[in-house]
Each structure stands twice: as structure tokens, then as C-alpha cells.
Design a protein around this motif. Sequence first.
Motif, PDB file in Angstrom:
ATOM      1  N   GLY A   1       0.982  -4.888   7.844  1.00 12.12           N
ATOM      2  CA  GLY A   1      -0.368  -4.889   8.409  1.00 12.12           C
ATOM      3  C   GLY A   1      -0.878  -3.502   8.748  1.00 12.12           C
ATOM      4  N   TRP A   2      -0.011  -2.648   9.228  1.00 12.24           N
ATOM      5  CA  TRP A   2      -0.414  -1.288   9.623  1.00 12.24           C
ATOM      6  C   TRP A   2      -0.734  -0.408   8.422  1.00 12.24           C
ATOM      7  CZ3 TRP A   2       2.657   2.508   7.634  1.00 12.24           C
ATOM      8  CH2 TRP A   2       3.933   2.129   7.203  1.00 12.24           C
ATOM      9  N   SER A   3      -0.268  -0.809   7.233  1.00 13.96           N
ATOM     10  CA  SER A   3      -0.461   0.060   6.072  1.00 13.96           C
ATOM     11  C   SER A   3      -1.459  -0.500   5.060  1.00 13.96           C
ATOM     12  CB  SER A   3       0.878   0.279   5.363  1.00 13.96           C
ATOM     13  OG  SER A   3       1.299  -0.923   4.749  1.00 13.96           O
ATOM     14  N   GLN A   4      -2.090  -1.604   5.374  1.00 16.05           N
ATOM     15  CA  GLN A   4      -3.020  -2.191   4.419  1.00 16.05           C
ATOM     16  C   GLN A   4      -4.217  -1.286   4.180  1.00 16.05           C
ATOM     17  OE1 GLN A   4      -2.397  -5.044   2.524  1.00 16.05           O
ATOM     18  NE2 GLN A   4      -0.453  -4.435   3.419  1.00 16.05           N
ATOM     19  N   ASP A   5      -4.613  -1.241   2.944  1.00 18.19           N
ATOM     20  CA  ASP A   5      -5.765  -0.467   2.483  1.00 18.19           C
ATOM     21  C   ASP A   5      -5.593   1.039   2.622  1.00 18.19           C
ATOM     22  OD1 ASP A   5      -7.091  -2.780   1.724  1.00 18.19           O
ATOM     23  OD2 ASP A   5      -7.955  -3.050   3.719  1.00 18.19           O
ATOM     24  N   ILE A   6      -4.342   1.501   2.666  1.00 15.57           N
ATOM     25  CA  ILE A   6      -4.114   2.936   2.540  1.00 15.57           C
ATOM     26  C   ILE A   6      -4.519   3.345   1.123  1.00 15.57           C
ATOM     27  CG2 ILE A   6      -2.346   4.728   2.340  1.00 15.57           C
ATOM     28  CD1 ILE A   6      -0.915   3.458   4.682  1.00 15.57           C
TER      29      ILE A   6
ATOM     30  N   PHE B   1       1.006  -3.259  -5.008  1.00 16.59           N
ATOM     31  CA  PHE B   1       2.330  -2.634  -5.109  1.00 16.59           C
ATOM     32  C   PHE B   1       2.470  -1.483  -4.120  1.00 16.59           C
ATOM     33  CE2 PHE B   1       5.156   0.619  -6.749  1.00 16.59           C
ATOM     34  CZ  PHE B   1       6.337  -0.105  -6.884  1.00 16.59           C
ATOM     35  N   LEU B   2       1.510  -0.580  -4.116  1.00 13.45           N
ATOM     36  CA  LEU B   2       1.606   0.601  -3.248  1.00 13.45           C
ATOM     37  C   LEU B   2       1.467   0.257  -1.770  1.00 13.45           C
ATOM     38  CD1 LEU B   2      -0.366   3.180  -5.391  1.00 13.45           C
ATOM     39  CD2 LEU B   2       2.102   3.084  -5.010  1.00 13.45           C
ATOM     40  N   ASN B   3       0.571  -0.675  -1.440  1.00 11.92           N
ATOM     41  CA  ASN B   3       0.357  -1.024  -0.035  1.00 11.92           C
ATOM     42  C   ASN B   3       1.530  -1.791   0.575  1.00 11.92           C
ATOM     43  OD1 ASN B   3      -2.157   0.173   0.620  1.00 11.92           O
ATOM     44  ND2 ASN B   3      -3.206  -1.403  -0.561  1.00 11.92           N
ATOM     45  N   TYR B   4       2.380  -2.393  -0.250  1.00  7.56           N
ATOM     46  CA  TYR B   4       3.557  -3.092   0.264  1.00  7.56           C
ATOM     47  C   TYR B   4       4.843  -2.298   0.019  1.00  7.56           C
ATOM     48  CZ  TYR B   4       0.670  -7.145   1.224  1.00  7.56           C
ATOM     49  OH  TYR B   4      -0.293  -7.986   1.736  1.00  7.56           O
TER      50      TYR B   4
END
Length: 121
Positions: free
Chosen positions: A81-86, A97-100
Motif C-alpha cells: 500500500g505504501w508503494s502504490q503508484d510509485i 510488476f514494479l509496484n509490487y
Amino acid sequence: MSNPHDRMVDNGPYNHHANPSNHHASPSNRLGTERTALIIHGLADVAAIFLGLWILLYMLDANEANVFVDFVHGVADWLAGWSQDIFTMEPEGARVFLNYALPALIYLGIGHGVAAWVRRL
């Protein structure tokens, strides 16, 4: 020792208390420290497994109406959740792939690093 037939000097039994790295660690404390490190290590691995499994299920176009797939997606969303839409690029597969994958690598790095640090205590 110049002659292989000379007797070796016996310095007596090994004193484990002489080793400064074991000075404060009793066997029961060592066991607790090792268990703590193992738990931290395991939690990091489980988090990375859920994130990696979601990436795999997404890439294989798994049925999101399935209870298992929905559960894995929910756990992965919570963990990442903290890294979504980076990353917001197209195509969507690369973005997922990258966001997870980023949080999976961070959890592994931090979890394994903290576990190694705890083991050295």
C-alpha cells in the motif's frame, strides 16, 4: 614444530568465556536471539512470497473473482500500500510488476538485514 614426531603442547581445555563475542550470551539467550532472527527472516520471506505470488497471478491473468486470488491480491495490496503508484507507466503489467516487486525486495533486504543484525547481538 620442526619435527613431526615432537609432542604438541597442550594449553588446556578451551574456555568459551574467554571469547569476548560470547561474553553476554548464555545458551538460553542465544536460543531466544536465534528464534527472534528466524521470525524476522520468515516474516520478510512470507511478505515477499505474497507479493511475488500476486505478480505471478496477475501476469497469468488469474480469475480475480476466485477466493484464493482475491485473498492474495488483498494481502499484496496491504503489504504494498505504501508503494502504490510509485511507477505509473504503461503497459499496466510493467506497472503492477514494479509496484509490487519494489516492496518485496525492500522487505527481503530489511528483513534479512535485521535478522543478521539480531543474530550478531
